[in-house]
Design a protein around this motif. Sequence first.
Motif, short mmCIF file in Angstrom:
data_model
loop_
_atom_site.label_atom_id
_atom_site.label_comp_id
_atom_site.label_asym_id
_atom_site.label_seq_id
_atom_site.Cartn_x
_atom_site.Cartn_y
_atom_site.Cartn_z
N VAL B 33 13.35 6.67 -5.41
CA VAL B 33 12.74 6.27 -4.14
C VAL B 33 11.48 7.10 -3.90
O VAL B 33 10.44 6.59 -3.46
N MET B 34 11.58 8.40 -4.23
CA MET B 34 10.46 9.31 -4.03
C MET B 34 9.24 8.87 -4.85
O MET B 34 8.10 8.93 -4.39
N SER B 35 9.48 8.39 -6.08
CA SER B 35 8.36 7.96 -6.91
C SER B 35 7.68 6.73 -6.31
O SER B 35 6.45 6.60 -6.34
N LEU B 36 8.46 5.82 -5.71
CA LEU B 36 7.86 4.66 -5.04
C LEU B 36 7.06 5.11 -3.82
O LEU B 36 5.96 4.59 -3.56
N VAL B 37 7.59 6.11 -3.11
CA VAL B 37 6.88 6.64 -1.94
C VAL B 37 5.54 7.25 -2.36
O VAL B 37 4.50 7.01 -1.73
N VAL B 38 5.57 8.04 -3.44
CA VAL B 38 4.34 8.66 -3.93
C VAL B 38 3.31 7.58 -4.28
O VAL B 38 2.12 7.68 -3.94
N PHE B 39 3.79 6.55 -4.93
CA PHE B 39 2.91 5.49 -5.40
C PHE B 39 2.26 4.73 -4.22
O PHE B 39 1.05 4.51 -4.20
N THR B 40 3.09 4.36 -3.24
CA THR B 40 2.56 3.60 -2.10
C THR B 40 1.69 4.51 -1.21
O THR B 40 0.69 4.06 -0.65
N ALA B 41 2.09 5.79 -1.11
CA ALA B 41 1.27 6.72 -0.34
C ALA B 41 -0.09 6.94 -1.01
O ALA B 41 -1.12 7.03 -0.33
N LEU B 42 -0.09 6.99 -2.33
CA LEU B 42 -1.35 7.14 -3.06
C LEU B 42 -2.28 5.96 -2.76
O LEU B 42 -3.49 6.15 -2.56
N ALA B 43 -1.72 4.76 -2.70
CA ALA B 43 -2.53 3.58 -2.34
C ALA B 43 -3.10 3.75 -0.94
O ALA B 43 -4.27 3.43 -0.69
N ALA B 59 -1.89 18.04 -2.13
CA ALA B 59 -0.96 18.73 -1.23
C ALA B 59 -0.36 17.74 -0.22
O ALA B 59 0.84 17.83 0.12
N SER B 60 -1.17 16.79 0.25
CA SER B 60 -0.68 15.79 1.20
C SER B 60 0.37 14.91 0.54
O SER B 60 1.43 14.62 1.12
N LEU B 61 0.07 14.46 -0.69
CA LEU B 61 1.02 13.60 -1.41
C LEU B 61 2.35 14.33 -1.67
O LEU B 61 3.43 13.75 -1.51
N ILE B 62 2.25 15.61 -2.05
CA ILE B 62 3.47 16.38 -2.30
C ILE B 62 4.29 16.51 -1.01
O ILE B 62 5.51 16.35 -1.01
N VAL B 166 0.86 4.44 5.60
CA VAL B 166 0.26 4.73 6.91
C VAL B 166 0.13 6.25 7.08
O VAL B 166 -0.90 6.74 7.56
N VAL B 167 1.18 6.98 6.68
CA VAL B 167 1.13 8.45 6.77
C VAL B 167 -0.01 8.99 5.91
O VAL B 167 -0.79 9.85 6.35
#
Lengths: 56, 314
Positions: B33-43, B59-62, B166-167
Amino acid sequence: MSNPDNGQAGRALTERELRSRRARNVALGLAIGALVILFYAVTIVKMGPGILSSSP
Amino acid sequence: MSFVTDEETLPGSRIAYSVAEPKDYFALLKPRVMSLVVFTALAGLLIAPGHMHPVVALASLISIAVGAGASGALNMWYDADIDALMTRTRTRAVPAGRIAPGEALAFGLILSIMSVITLGVVANLLAGALLAFTIFFYAVIYTMWLKRLTPQNIVIGGAAGALPPVVAYAAATGTVSIESFVLFAIIFIWTPPHFWALALVKSAEYGRAGVPMMPNVKGPARTRLEIVLYTLVLAPLGVAPWLMGFASGVYGGVAIVGGAAMLVCAARVYKIRAGASADRAAMQLFGVSIVYLFALFAVIVAERSLALFSAGWI
């Protein structure tokens, strides 16, 4: 927290318990180290290399 | 903290200490789930206007990833009782006894607080507040309240999984925008057909655990209908980033083809209702939905990265 293998807890840790505790400690150390590096890098980026200078 | 204290109170019992490995704690963060979050957050970061320093972006992505992982740990702490009843989840660290419930709770709370404070300091307060809201929504609104109460659990709870872009956008700009909400909406509408496809196959397990998933409460027929309806909304919504001009024609092509594939799979789930072929159709939709969402965000990440590279930012 008392040391679990200093006699107070009643028994010495098994080999597996010791091994897992060591692995947890190493992981925790690496995580804290990574956090220190990250905060250091962000501080330099946000405040600039001048933060290292002691002059006002 | 390594005591498994429950066993200490039993007279004559052997004192038990934790044998949890680091990988057990990592698994508490729900890394997939975390990897999907990282991916969508990166977008979300990459569609934001302006330039963000790569170190601050990292740092924000982490922070966002750790925040998502922390909410996963809180989820596993609270749901240990029902996780123990389902084959898919009974080997998780808490129900399997490798990590004590209190340790999982402390782990989740500490990481939640640290990730929110870090994002607030590194990026801005809005991003930190949005991350705190995301964790609260997933751990409290979804896990503690909705999950055991209503078959709409994953519809409403899906908002938590949809918020990372969004975050991340807020971390980059200090504000939110319609573009970031379009990415939110795509993940939000994608969630029900994705999870209900799995729930159709695993409905007996969810029923045994007492989790009111749509197939158990409203029945498989209603679930199949809602899967089709949500997919009918999702397919055109997936094309919106291209129509709104913040994704290229390549993205538009991928979204059209992917949306069509989703519709075909959803139609098969609706049509094939019995036997092993019905389960196969549902699992096919489940798999295609993962590829679909991954493809949409992969194209956005790739073309935005290429643009930054061309401009000399990275």
